[in-house]
Design a protein around this motif. Structure first.
Motif, PDB file in Angstrom:
ATOM      1  N   PRO A 173       0.713  -1.242   0.060  1.00  0.00           N
ATOM      2  CA  PRO A 173      -0.060   0.031  -0.159  1.00  0.00           C
ATOM      3  C   PRO A 173       0.959   1.338  -0.056  1.00  0.00           C
ATOM      4  O   PRO A 173       0.354   2.463  -0.597  1.00  0.00           O
ATOM      5  CB  PRO A 173      -0.929  -0.223   1.188  1.00  0.00           C
ATOM      6  CG  PRO A 173      -1.042  -1.441   1.404  1.00  0.00           C
ATOM      7  CD  PRO A 173       0.210  -2.083   0.875  1.00  0.00           C
ATOM      8  N   ALA A 174       2.052   1.353   0.690  1.00  0.00           N
ATOM      9  CA  ALA A 174       2.842   2.364   0.644  1.00  0.00           C
ATOM     10  C   ALA A 174       3.444   2.838  -0.498  1.00  0.00           C
ATOM     11  O   ALA A 174       3.580   4.139  -0.843  1.00  0.00           O
ATOM     12  CB  ALA A 174       3.834   2.290   1.731  1.00  0.00           C
ATOM     13  N   LEU A 175       3.927   1.736  -1.226  1.00  0.00           N
ATOM     14  CA  LEU A 175       4.288   2.007  -2.692  1.00  0.00           C
ATOM     15  C   LEU A 175       3.295   2.236  -3.625  1.00  0.00           C
ATOM     16  O   LEU A 175       3.594   3.113  -4.550  1.00  0.00           O
ATOM     17  CB  LEU A 175       5.086   0.619  -3.114  1.00  0.00           C
ATOM     18  CG  LEU A 175       5.713   0.465  -4.378  1.00  0.00           C
ATOM     19  CD1 LEU A 175       6.817   1.471  -4.553  1.00  0.00           C
ATOM     20  CD2 LEU A 175       6.244  -0.737  -4.898  1.00  0.00           C
ATOM     21  N   GLU A 176       2.094   1.868  -3.431  1.00  0.00           N
ATOM     22  CA  GLU A 176       0.832   2.167  -4.232  1.00  0.00           C
ATOM     23  C   GLU A 176       0.605   3.662  -4.108  1.00  0.00           C
ATOM     24  O   GLU A 176       0.321   4.313  -5.131  1.00  0.00           O
ATOM     25  CB  GLU A 176      -0.159   1.328  -4.206  1.00  0.00           C
ATOM     26  CG  GLU A 176      -1.403   1.328  -5.131  1.00  0.00           C
ATOM     27  CD  GLU A 176      -2.548   0.382  -4.936  1.00  0.00           C
ATOM     28  OE1 GLU A 176      -3.153   0.226  -5.712  1.00  0.00           O
ATOM     29  OE2 GLU A 176      -2.701   0.122  -3.603  1.00  0.00           O
ATOM     30  N   ARG A 177       0.689   4.047  -2.986  1.00  0.00           N
ATOM     31  CA  ARG A 177       0.272   5.483  -2.743  1.00  0.00           C
ATOM     32  C   ARG A 177       1.225   6.441  -2.847  1.00  0.00           C
ATOM     33  O   ARG A 177       1.025   7.602  -2.574  1.00  0.00           O
ATOM     34  CB  ARG A 177      -0.218   5.764  -1.309  1.00  0.00           C
ATOM     35  CG  ARG A 177      -1.651   4.877  -1.049  1.00  0.00           C
ATOM     36  CD  ARG A 177      -1.998   5.309   0.399  1.00  0.00           C
ATOM     37  NE  ARG A 177      -1.073   4.801   1.366  1.00  0.00           N
ATOM     38  CZ  ARG A 177      -1.554   3.617   2.178  1.00  0.00           C
ATOM     39  NH1 ARG A 177      -2.424   3.035   2.142  1.00  0.00           N
ATOM     40  NH2 ARG A 177      -0.750   3.294   3.220  1.00  0.00           N
ATOM     41  N   GLY A 178       2.644   6.000  -3.328  1.00  0.00           N
ATOM     42  CA  GLY A 178       3.702   6.926  -3.430  1.00  0.00           C
ATOM     43  C   GLY A 178       4.293   7.527  -2.253  1.00  0.00           C
ATOM     44  O   GLY A 178       4.986   8.353  -2.297  1.00  0.00           O
TER      45      GLY A 178
END
Length: 325
Positions: A188-193
């Motif tokens: 999720p952290a990678l997906e949200r930038g």
């Protein structure tokens, strides 16, 4: 693994405290469990473990009766980070921590917050058992592009940053800025930038690749950290001294299970869906670490020297002095 459905904030202090509280409650108030009889001639042990491939030998030993064969009754308590269980170990509320990253526990031993003993090796690095991942459309195209970028690791100043720094130093490129994000929240952290890349271990590595179409920027198990010991089964000097027979029995069971894991990868892949969120289908393709069948002080010295070089240990340490015979 549906990463989007995982609860956010696993790595935040309040939740870590809550997880530790639950761990201690589950372990009970009576101190070390190894001194308790199971009522059937077996010795009771409490083992904290992470839901990682590192813990496979623990579950193989449980499910194949290897603990029972050694006269042990082992209760496994899942935790999200091995550091969560460190206070419980030091207080004797758990007897062993499985898949314990060596860096944290060697540092705790040096600081005097834990009188560490190593019962058995857990895993060593192997190709693609951990990877640096970036989004499919990332502007980070090469390893050199990581310099100054935000990279997620499970715990700061630990085995992931240690090994990644070593690889980057060997290649002569700059280091990133590390952000502490628990493994379940890296996707999720990678997906949200929130980060530019994540340094993920299996089974989270494959899950992030599968769901987010993330790309492998770099193999986290490459030179100069290939076959490096990264985790093990740790206890305290007090437990090892007070219960030498239980400690030796546990080591024998784990080493027998590690031999199965090393020679029969299918045994690990069959076990993973039982204690992780990996499906049986996903388990067939994830990258597995190396499972050593005995503890090698010389290999552990590679790790401690690397820690000394990067300032994670203030003085030299001989791992041989920490091994339970």
């Amino acid at each position: 693994m549906a990463l989007r459905r995982l609860r956010p904030g696993i790595g935040k202090p309040a939740v870590v405290l809550a997880a530790l509280t639950l761990l201690l409650a589950a372990c009970g108030e009576d101190g070390g469990g190894s001194s308790n009889s199971a009522g059937n001639g077996r010795t009771k042990l409490k083992v904290a473990a992470l839901p990682l491939t590192d813990s496979a030998a623990l579950y193989i030993a449980r499910d194949r009766g290897l603990f029972e064969k050694e006269g042990l009754d082992v209760t496994i308590q899942p935790v999200q980070q091995s550091i969560q269980a460190l206070p419980a170990l030091s207080k004797g509320q758990v007897d062993v921590i499985a898949s314990a990253n060596y860096v944290t526990f060697l540092q705790a031993d040096e600081k005097g917050t834990l009188d560490l003993r190593i019962l058995a090796e857990g895993v060593r690095t192997a190709p693609h058992m951990m990877d640096v991942l970036v989004p499919e459309d990332s502007k980070v195209k090469t390893v050199a592009d990581l310099a100054g970028k935000k990279v997620a690791v499970n715990i700061l100043n630990n085995i992931q940053s240690l090994t990644l720094n070593a690889i980057l130093d060997k290649q002569g490129v700059g280091r990133p800025v590390y952000r502490q994000i628990a493994f379940p929240q890296m996707g999720p952290a990678l997906e949200r930038g929130q980060v530019d890349a994540v340094h993920a271990v299996e089974p989270f590595d494959s899950a992030i690749q599968g769901e987010l179409k993330a790309k492998v920027l770099m193999d986290g198990g490459s030179a100069p950290v290939q076959s490096l010991p990264i985790s093990g089964y740790v206890t305290t000097k007090k437990f090892a001294t007070d219960h030498p027979e239980a400690a030796a029995a546990f080591r024998r069971a784990i080493e027998a299970a590690s031999k199965i894991a090393a020679t029969e990868p299918s045994a690990v892949r069959d076990e993973l869906p039982k204690y992780t969120k990996v499906t049986a289908e996903q388990a067939q393709t994830i990258g597995l670490p190396a499972y050593p069948t005995s503890t090698d002080a010389a290999q552990l010295r590679r790790l401690t020297r690397l820690m000394e070089d990067q300032g994670l240990l203030k003085s030299s340490i001989d791992p041989a002095t920490l091994l339970v015979k």
